[in-house]
Design an enzyme around this catalytic site. Structure first.
Site, PDB file in Angstrom:
ATOM      1  N   HIS A 198      66.905  -3.677 -35.225  1.00  0.00           N
ATOM      2  CA  HIS A 198      66.947  -5.122 -34.947  1.00  0.00           C
ATOM      3  C   HIS A 198      66.582  -5.932 -36.195  1.00  0.00           C
ATOM      4  CE1 HIS A 198      67.087  -4.224 -30.567  1.00  0.00           C
ATOM      5  NE2 HIS A 198      66.265  -3.239 -30.910  1.00  0.00           N
ATOM      6  N   SER A 328      78.216 -14.609 -61.483  1.00  0.00           N
ATOM      7  CA  SER A 328      78.200 -16.042 -61.220  1.00  0.00           C
ATOM      8  C   SER A 328      78.683 -16.815 -62.430  1.00  0.00           C
ATOM      9  CB  SER A 328      76.788 -16.502 -60.850  1.00  0.00           C
ATOM     10  OG  SER A 328      76.722 -17.910 -60.726  1.00  0.00           O
ATOM     11  N   VAL A 335      74.107 -10.647 -60.857  1.00  0.00           N
ATOM     12  CA  VAL A 335      75.049  -9.560 -60.577  1.00  0.00           C
ATOM     13  C   VAL A 335      75.122  -9.384 -59.067  1.00  0.00           C
ATOM     14  CG1 VAL A 335      75.596  -7.129 -60.915  1.00  0.00           C
ATOM     15  CG2 VAL A 335      74.507  -8.431 -62.762  1.00  0.00           C
TER      16      VAL A 335
END
Length: 473
Positions: A198, A328, A335
């Site tokens: 979960h 970016s 990275v």
């Protein structure tokens, strides 16, 4: 003079081909004929070409049909040999530039079937010294399409293409991924980490055990593919127009399937019921379902790996993923888990393809399903994408994954779920009290267990040993 001479010897831009609608101009440097050209002009819809692997499979259909018709005494040796040679050129890719048609055409694939018939007939006639467009001595319908209909040839090629590509491309690519995951399973066998259910902390396991689950998913996916591909071995060929076998000799279907099996080295057979083989594509839906189930597993694996590798300083950071390229255009040094992202996008596309295949497969009106090109396109698209993505993911991600053992140990020691090991000794309710109190006070499990008087320090150290919690008992 020189210019005039060149003009006289230059090949005309077009030649005249004919069909039942009359004459039409066709590019002179192409082997296709009138029906292909009409389709090319009438269906300028998108840029999705008929998959070349399906074209090659139709080449196998024409080759096996020529061999069968020759054995049945229906096709003379001279024509058969020329057709067989031309069909082999289709199969080996030599004539790929001569198949221009898009997927979005007649739902039976008739125009692509005729594209094959015309190209093979023209090439065969060229080999025999004839002229392109003359339809003699080899006729596209009378000889190349002998004993066939588009209604049985196209679904036969669909099965041949899908079974061949699953066997030759997808299964081996997944095998490479499986081996890489098994290698990591062994490499990480002694690294104990906290489990998560979960998305919350759970009991410990080894990183190797976690990767063993990924490997088992891929292994099971391969096994399902090997079962599902068997559904594609029965071939529709011999059913001709509606499944009755009109205009095909009784022996043709079995003889044809034997030749296809010999050409492909796969155990193709003649479908027991040709009416079902033409009117439905249930086997195709099932086979793609196995591919979709593989995509389901790979989506989960790629997602887990990118989350476990999140960071490098503010995420989970348990895995160190290979750094393949800058991530970016605005954030220097960033990275990203690009292989995981590519894999999950491919899986999304496969899920969409399965929806298209399911809907198209349901459209078997009366004696023929007329959504066959879109079925074939999406099936072969999925196989290609999954095989390519599996290889890329293996090479550029999984093989280079490393474990950050310091970070893994740090997170494990901070986990409150180690308290599970105390439950058999102090009971569930008391163990829950230790965990909740430690969480509220910002203290350790050991500190609270001792303060509450549930265990001694020695008992705690004996019971709460993460490495022992990774096994039954």
């Amino acid at each position: 003079m020189a210019k005039s001479a060149r003009t006289k010897t230059a090949r005309p831009a077009t030649r005249t081909e004919t069909d039942s609608f009359g004459p039409i101009e066709v590019p002179s440097d192409r082997y296709w004929g009138a029906q292909t050209e009409r389709s090319r002009q009438n269906f300028r819809i998108g840029t999705d070409r008929m998959p070349i692997s399906l074209v090659h499979a139709l080449g196998i259909v024409k080759l096996a049909a020529a061999q069968s018709n020759r054995e049945l005494g229906l096709l003379d040796q001279r024509r058969a040999s020329a057709i067989i040679r031309a069909a082999r050129e289709v199969i080996d890719g030599s004539l790929d530039d001569h198949f221009p048609l898009v997927v979005w055409q007649t739902g039976s694939g008739t125009q692509t079937n005729m594209n094959l018939n015309e190209v093979i007939a023209n090439r065969a006639n060229e080999l025999l010294g004839g002229e392109l467009g003359a339809k003699k001595p080899v006729h596209p319908n009378d000889h190349v399409n002998m004993s066939q209909s588009s209604n049985d040839s196209f679904p036969t090629a669909m099965h041949i293409a899908a079974a061949s590509r699953i066997t030759a491309d997808l299964v081996p690519a997944l095998g490479e991924l499986l081996r890489a995951l098994r290698k990591k399973e062994k490499e990480f066998a002694k690294i104990v980490k906290i489990g998560r259910t979960h998305t919350q902390d759970a009991t410990p396991l080894t990183l190797g055990q976690e990767f063993s689950g990924y490997a088992a998913q891929v292994e099971s996916g391969i096994a399902r593919l090997k079962v599902a591909v068997k559904e594609l071995y029965p071939l529709a060929q011999g059913g001709t127009a509606v499944g009755t076998g009109l205009n095909a000799k009784p022996r043709f279907a079995r003889l044809f399937a034997k030749h296809v099996a010999g050409i492909t080295k796969l155990p193709f057979t003649s479908a027991a019921n040709k009416f079902e083989a033409l009117a439905s594509n249930d086997a195709y839906v099932l086979a793609h379902g196995a591919i979709s189930s593989v995509a389901t597993g790979l989506f989960k694996i790629a997602n887990d790996i990118r989350l476990l590798g999140s960071g490098p300083r503010s995420g989970l950071g348990e895995l160190i993923l290979p750094e393949n390229e800058p991530g970016s255009s605005i954030m220097p040094g960033k990275v990203n888990p690009t292989q995981c992202e590519a894999m999950t996008m491919v899986c999304c596309q496969v899920f969409g393809n399965h929806t298209a295949i399911t809907v198209a497969g349901s459209q078997g009106h009366f004696e023929l399903n007329v959504y066959k090109p879109v079925l074939a396109y999406n099936m072969l698209h999925s196989i290609r994408l999954m095989a390519d993505a599996a290889r890329s993911f293996t090479e550029h991600c999984v093989s280079g994954i490393r474990a950050d053992e310091k970070r893994i140990s740090e997170l494990m020691q901070r986990s409150l779920m180690l308290v599970t090991a105390l439950a058999p000794k102090i009971g569930y309710d008391n163990a829950a009290k230790v965990a909740k109190t430690a969480h509220a006070n910002g203290t350790t499990l050991k500190e609270e267990a001792l303060r509450l008087g549930f265990v001694t320090a020695d008992e705690f150290d004996r019971l709460v040993q993460p490495e022992k919690m990774t096994k039954p008992g």
